[in-house]
Structure formats: C-alpha cells, structure tokens
Design a protein around this motif. Structure first.
Motif, PDB file in Angstrom:
ATOM      1  N   GLY A   1       0.813  -1.216   0.000  1.00  0.00           N
ATOM      2  CA  GLY A   1       0.000   0.000   0.000  1.00  0.00           C
ATOM      3  C   GLY A   1       0.844   1.263   0.000  1.00  0.00           C
ATOM      4  N   LEU A   2       1.897   1.260   0.798  1.00  0.00           N
ATOM      5  CA  LEU A   2       2.790   2.413   0.817  1.00  0.00           C
ATOM      6  C   LEU A   2       3.523   2.570  -0.504  1.00  0.00           C
ATOM      7  CD1 LEU A   2       4.301   2.172   4.409  1.00  0.00           C
ATOM      8  CD2 LEU A   2       2.633   3.823   3.566  1.00  0.00           C
ATOM      9  N   ALA A   3       3.906   1.459  -1.087  1.00  0.00           N
ATOM     10  CA  ALA A   3       4.606   1.508  -2.371  1.00  0.00           C
ATOM     11  C   ALA A   3       3.694   2.038  -3.471  1.00  0.00           C
ATOM     12  CB  ALA A   3       5.137   0.128  -2.736  1.00  0.00           C
ATOM     13  N   VAL A   4       2.438   1.615  -3.452  1.00  0.00           N
ATOM     14  CA  VAL A   4       1.482   2.101  -4.460  1.00  0.00           C
ATOM     15  C   VAL A   4       1.243   3.593  -4.283  1.00  0.00           C
ATOM     16  CG1 VAL A   4      -0.926   1.972  -5.227  1.00  0.00           C
ATOM     17  CG2 VAL A   4       0.357  -0.124  -4.819  1.00  0.00           C
ATOM     18  N   ARG A   5       1.050   4.042  -3.048  1.00  0.00           N
ATOM     19  CA  ARG A   5       0.820   5.474  -2.809  1.00  0.00           C
ATOM     20  C   ARG A   5       2.045   6.298  -3.190  1.00  0.00           C
ATOM     21  NH1 ARG A   5      -2.105   3.281   1.447  1.00  0.00           N
ATOM     22  NH2 ARG A   5      -0.466   3.561   2.966  1.00  0.00           N
ATOM     23  N   ALA A   6       3.227   5.770  -2.950  1.00  0.00           N
ATOM     24  CA  ALA A   6       4.438   6.495  -3.343  1.00  0.00           C
ATOM     25  C   ALA A   6       4.542   6.583  -4.866  1.00  0.00           C
ATOM     26  CB  ALA A   6       5.671   5.806  -2.765  1.00  0.00           C
ATOM     27  N   ALA A   7       4.230   5.502  -5.548  1.00  0.00           N
ATOM     28  CA  ALA A   7       4.259   5.514  -7.014  1.00  0.00           C
ATOM     29  C   ALA A   7       3.179   6.437  -7.560  1.00  0.00           C
ATOM     30  CB  ALA A   7       4.076   4.092  -7.549  1.00  0.00           C
ATOM     31  N   LEU A   8       2.025   6.430  -6.939  1.00  0.00           N
ATOM     32  CA  LEU A   8       0.927   7.314  -7.340  1.00  0.00           C
ATOM     33  C   LEU A   8       1.326   8.777  -7.181  1.00  0.00           C
ATOM     34  CD1 LEU A   8      -2.028   7.044  -8.297  1.00  0.00           C
ATOM     35  CD2 LEU A   8      -2.716   7.175  -5.912  1.00  0.00           C
ATOM     36  N   ALA A   9       2.071   9.072  -6.137  1.00  0.00           N
ATOM     37  CA  ALA A   9       2.496  10.454  -5.879  1.00  0.00           C
ATOM     38  C   ALA A   9       3.478  10.960  -6.936  1.00  0.00           C
ATOM     39  CB  ALA A   9       3.132  10.550  -4.495  1.00  0.00           C
ATOM     40  N   ARG A  10       4.154  10.063  -7.631  1.00  0.00           N
ATOM     41  CA  ARG A  10       5.119  10.470  -8.651  1.00  0.00           C
ATOM     42  C   ARG A  10       4.478  10.718 -10.023  1.00  0.00           C
ATOM     43  NH1 ARG A  10       8.339   7.285  -5.253  1.00  0.00           N
ATOM     44  NH2 ARG A  10       7.928   5.296  -6.274  1.00  0.00           N
ATOM     45  N   LEU A  11       3.184  10.426 -10.150  1.00  0.00           N
ATOM     46  CA  LEU A  11       2.491  10.693 -11.406  1.00  0.00           C
ATOM     47  C   LEU A  11       2.168  12.180 -11.518  1.00  0.00           C
ATOM     48  CD1 LEU A  11      -0.102   7.772 -11.446  1.00  0.00           C
ATOM     49  CD2 LEU A  11       2.080   7.880 -12.633  1.00  0.00           C
TER      50      LEU A  11
END
Length: 162
Positions: free
Chosen positions: A100-110
């Motif tokens: 979940g943290l990894a997905v949110r971090a990747a989402l934040a880079r979009l």
C-alpha cells in the motif's frame, strides 16, 4: 438560503467528509495536505451552495471541486519546493515493503492529472464518461491519461517489488 438547504449541506459534510478525505489522501499522498484539501473543498461547496441557492448534485460538485482544487494547488510554484531548516540525518522515506505504501508512493510520482484520473476511475469507481465530464476533458484524454498512468504505476511497482 433556507435552513433546509443549510441542514442538507451540513448533513452532506458530516456524511461525506471521510470519503472525500480518502480521495484527497490518494491525490496528495500526505495526511495534512489531504486534510487541508478537504477543508478547502468543503468551504467551496458550502459557499457554492449558498451562492447558487441549491446544488442539484452536491456529490458530483464536491468531487469536481476536490479534484480542481488539487490540480490548481499543484500548479503553484511554491508547492514544488520544500525548504528545511536543517538537513535530515537520514532519508525522509525509508523503503517500505508494504504494498500500500509503495502504491501510494508511485501514485504520488504521477502527474496531477494522471493521478486525478486514476483516483476517480479506480478509487471513486467512475466511468470514463463521468470522469471526462468531471474533469472537463475528452473521453479519449481520460483514456490516454489512464493508460499512461497505469503504465507508469506498473513500471514503478516492478522496481519496488523486485
């Protein structure tokens, strides 16, 4: 504005605040920024309700206001920089194995628009048509932002999960 309309706005704020916060958190990736975004959105919704007398679809109005407020905030120059009094001893974000943290971090880079499209399409479960109408863009633009955003997420997650 009548007291019935005030009561309806109050009931909406009480019932939908948590859902708006969840969407805002996925957009921002930061709890405090998400709280500020929801607060700004709700102020705009209440003022819009009072200004226009009655909102036919307050849910859609609030969702559109949330996304537009987020995108507008990302355009401001001062949002791009973070200043620190002292440099931290270690990295601010240590690697975390939680998906979940990894997905949110990747989402934040979009980009802000890709993030908005993905949150509306997959978190809010809106159709392509509804997302396009909400964001004021063509359906094909929503589809391309979705495809590019998902491709970027997949690439980021492939690196995270290796």
């Amino acid at each position: 504005m009548r007291s019935d309309d005030d009561a309806a706005l109050h009931a909406f704020v009480e019932s939908r605040r948590t859902a708006l916060f969840r969407s805002a958190y996925l957009l921002c990736g930061d709890r405090h920024e998400a709280e500020d975004l929801v607060q700004a959105t709700l102020v705009k919704v209440v003022l819009g309700g009072r200004r226009h007398g009655r909102l036919d679809n307050i849910e859609a109005y609030a969702r559109k206001t949330l996304v537009n407020t987020f995108i507008a905030a990302r355009r401001r120059f001062w949002r791009r920089e973070q200043s620190y009094g002292e440099l931290p001893d270690r990295a601010a974000h240590a690697p975390d194995t939680d998906t979940g943290l990894a997905v949110r971090a990747a989402l934040a880079r979009l980009t802000a628009r890709q993030r908005a499209v993905l949150v509306l399409r997959y978190w809010e479960d809106l159709s392509v048509e509804a997302t396009a109408e909400l964001l004021g863009m063509r359906e094909n633009t929503v589809k391309s932002h979705t495809a590019r955003g998902l491709a970027a997420l997949r690439a980021e997650m492939a690196e995270e999960l290796v």
